[in-house]
Design a protein around this motif. Structure first.
Motif, PDB file in Angstrom:
ATOM      1  N   VAL A 106       0.853  -1.194   0.000  1.00 10.09           N
ATOM      2  CA  VAL A 106       0.000   0.000   0.000  1.00 10.09           C
ATOM      3  C   VAL A 106       0.888   1.244   0.000  1.00 10.09           C
ATOM      4  N   VAL A 107       0.588   2.172  -0.885  1.00  9.44           N
ATOM      5  CA  VAL A 107       1.368   3.413  -1.012  1.00  9.44           C
ATOM      6  C   VAL A 107       0.471   4.593  -0.655  1.00  9.44           C
ATOM      7  N   TYR A 108       0.964   5.481   0.225  1.00 11.86           N
ATOM      8  CA  TYR A 108       0.127   6.606   0.656  1.00 11.86           C
ATOM      9  C   TYR A 108       0.974   7.763   1.179  1.00 11.86           C
ATOM     10  N   ASP A 109       0.314   8.887   1.410  1.00 12.96           N
ATOM     11  CA  ASP A 109       0.970  10.121   1.839  1.00 12.96           C
ATOM     12  C   ASP A 109       1.247  10.118   3.341  1.00 12.96           C
ATOM     13  N   ASP A 110       2.302  10.856   3.733  1.00 13.99           N
ATOM     14  CA  ASP A 110       2.653  10.960   5.153  1.00 13.99           C
ATOM     15  C   ASP A 110       3.092  12.394   5.455  1.00 13.99           C
ATOM     16  N   ILE A 169       4.379   1.711   1.806  1.00 19.31           N
ATOM     17  CA  ILE A 169       5.369   2.732   1.465  1.00 19.31           C
ATOM     18  C   ILE A 169       4.722   4.084   1.714  1.00 19.31           C
ATOM     19  N   LYS A 170       5.278   4.815   2.663  1.00 17.79           N
ATOM     20  CA  LYS A 170       4.790   6.163   2.950  1.00 17.79           C
ATOM     21  C   LYS A 170       5.622   7.141   2.130  1.00 17.79           C
ATOM     22  N   VAL A 171       4.945   8.077   1.489  1.00 22.57           N
ATOM     23  CA  VAL A 171       5.627   9.097   0.696  1.00 22.57           C
ATOM     24  C   VAL A 171       5.408  10.446   1.380  1.00 22.57           C
ATOM     25  N   GLY A 172       6.500  11.082   1.791  1.00 20.74           N
ATOM     26  CA  GLY A 172       6.397  12.341   2.524  1.00 20.74           C
ATOM     27  C   GLY A 172       5.808  13.469   1.689  1.00 20.74           C
ATOM     28  N   ASN A 202      16.391  -0.576   4.253  1.00 22.94           N
ATOM     29  CA  ASN A 202      17.725  -0.059   4.584  1.00 22.94           C
ATOM     30  C   ASN A 202      18.093   1.136   3.716  1.00 22.94           C
ATOM     31  N   ARG A 203      17.751   1.055   2.448  1.00 27.18           N
ATOM     32  CA  ARG A 203      18.130   2.132   1.527  1.00 27.18           C
ATOM     33  C   ARG A 203      17.292   3.388   1.723  1.00 27.18           C
ATOM     34  N   TYR A 204      15.978   3.231   1.743  1.00 23.28           N
ATOM     35  CA  TYR A 204      15.119   4.416   1.718  1.00 23.28           C
ATOM     36  C   TYR A 204      14.792   4.962   3.104  1.00 23.28           C
ATOM     37  N   ASN A 205      14.727   4.103   4.116  1.00 19.47           N
ATOM     38  CA  ASN A 205      14.439   4.612   5.455  1.00 19.47           C
ATOM     39  C   ASN A 205      15.630   5.379   6.020  1.00 19.47           C
ATOM     40  N   ARG A 206      16.838   4.978   5.638  1.00 21.13           N
ATOM     41  CA  ARG A 206      18.038   5.643   6.122  1.00 21.13           C
ATOM     42  C   ARG A 206      18.122   7.071   5.593  1.00 21.13           C
ATOM     43  N   LEU A 212       6.773  13.157   7.164  1.00 26.78           N
ATOM     44  CA  LEU A 212       8.027  13.002   6.417  1.00 26.78           C
ATOM     45  C   LEU A 212       8.272  14.214   5.519  1.00 26.78           C
ATOM     46  N   PRO A 213       9.551  14.562   5.288  1.00 28.22           N
ATOM     47  CA  PRO A 213       9.851  15.659   4.355  1.00 28.22           C
ATOM     48  C   PRO A 213       9.332  15.339   2.948  1.00 28.22           C
ATOM     49  N   VAL A 214       9.093  16.368   2.182  1.00 31.80           N
ATOM     50  CA  VAL A 214       8.544  16.227   0.826  1.00 31.80           C
ATOM     51  C   VAL A 214       9.407  15.268  -0.006  1.00 31.80           C
ATOM     52  N   GLY A 215       8.744  14.235  -0.552  1.00 34.96           N
ATOM     53  CA  GLY A 215       9.407  13.292  -1.447  1.00 34.96           C
ATOM     54  C   GLY A 215      10.180  12.173  -0.771  1.00 34.96           C
ATOM     55  N   GLN A 216      10.286  12.196   0.557  1.00 32.08           N
ATOM     56  CA  GLN A 216      11.021  11.149   1.282  1.00 32.08           C
ATOM     57  C   GLN A 216      10.141   9.918   1.462  1.00 32.08           C
ATOM     58  N   LEU A 217      10.775   8.746   1.492  1.00 30.36           N
ATOM     59  CA  LEU A 217      10.030   7.499   1.668  1.00 30.36           C
ATOM     60  C   LEU A 217      10.294   6.897   3.038  1.00 30.36           C
ATOM     61  N   ARG A 218       9.321   6.150   3.517  1.00 35.50           N
ATOM     62  CA  ARG A 218       9.542   5.276   4.672  1.00 35.50           C
ATOM     63  C   ARG A 218       8.769   3.989   4.406  1.00 35.50           C
ATOM     64  N   ILE A 219       9.468   2.877   4.510  1.00 35.05           N
ATOM     65  CA  ILE A 219       8.879   1.577   4.206  1.00 35.05           C
ATOM     66  C   ILE A 219       8.715   0.795   5.495  1.00 35.05           C
ATOM     67  N   ARG A 220       7.550   0.191   5.660  1.00 34.16           N
ATOM     68  CA  ARG A 220       7.269  -0.613   6.853  1.00 34.16           C
ATOM     69  C   ARG A 220       6.625  -1.934   6.429  1.00 34.16           C
ATOM     70  N   LYS A 221       6.891  -2.999   7.203  1.00 27.93           N
ATOM     71  CA  LYS A 221       6.248  -4.291   6.928  1.00 27.93           C
ATOM     72  C   LYS A 221       4.871  -4.366   7.578  1.00 27.93           C
TER      73      LYS A 221
END
Length: 195
Positions: free
Chosen positions: A89-93, A130-133, A183-187, A96-105
């Protein structure tokens, strides 16, 4: 088979708003892989195709954000999908800063009404997302007004980059590399914060 669902609101007035970044990621993915997301099923627009060697259904629920779960439960049940391993599921957050991602299981709704609806209907918090800032709400702004507002030109450029990165993250998840994607996008969020 995977269902990749981007959350948003239907109808023209919501196109390009902060709340519709899930739809924007699906549109970016659809264009990249030449998948036509025009078929109506289970109160969503869907399109079938192949990404990273996996059969996928791209979905844009048409129930309005707060009722996203009504559409997704229909798709999950119909295609016999296991949300824990075959749903993204992909959605807004707004945290988070504009355009940044955070992925959670898995995880709670964190105040997001679309995710609240999905958790309620699927009866589980265990599904990759996947949260998109979209940037933090300015003080004195009403949250609903903020998320239904549009991006500035500068923000739009960052969002376009964010949509591309979300597509890359989805490709990694479909390849069985959700840990690598995390690891890549949350960091990246922490790196930006430290600069």
């Amino acid at each position: 088979m995977y269902i990749i669902a981007g959350l948003g609101n239907p109808t023209k007035e919501y196109v390009g708003t902060r709340h519709n970044v899930g739809f924007a990621v699906i549109d970016t993915l659809a264009a990249k892989y030449n998948i036509d997301v025009e078929h109506r099923s289970k109160r969503a627009f869907i399109g079938k195709g192949m990404i990273a060697g996996q059969k996928v259904i791209l979905a844009k629920p048409q129930t309005y954000m707060n009722l996203s779960g009504e559409s997704l439960i229909g798709l999950v049940d119909y295609y016999k999908i296991d949300p824990a391993s075959e749903l993204i599921v992909v959605y807004d957050d707004v945290s988070l800063p504009v355009g940044q991602l955070r992925i959670r299981k898995k995880g709670s709704a964190g105040g997001h009404n679309g995710i609240k609806s999905i958790i309620s209907h699927l009866k589980t918090e265990v599904f990759p997302r996947i949260k998109v800032g979209v940037g933090e709400k300015p003080k004195k702004y009403d949250l609903a007004d903020y998320v239904l507002g549009h991006f500035t030109k500068a923000e739009q450029e960052k969002m376009t980059e964010g949509y591309e990165e979300a597509c890359e993250a989805i490709e990694k998840i479909l390849s069985g590399e959700i840990e690598a994607a995390m690891n890549r996008y949350n960091r990246k969020v922490h790196e930006k914060a430290e600069e």
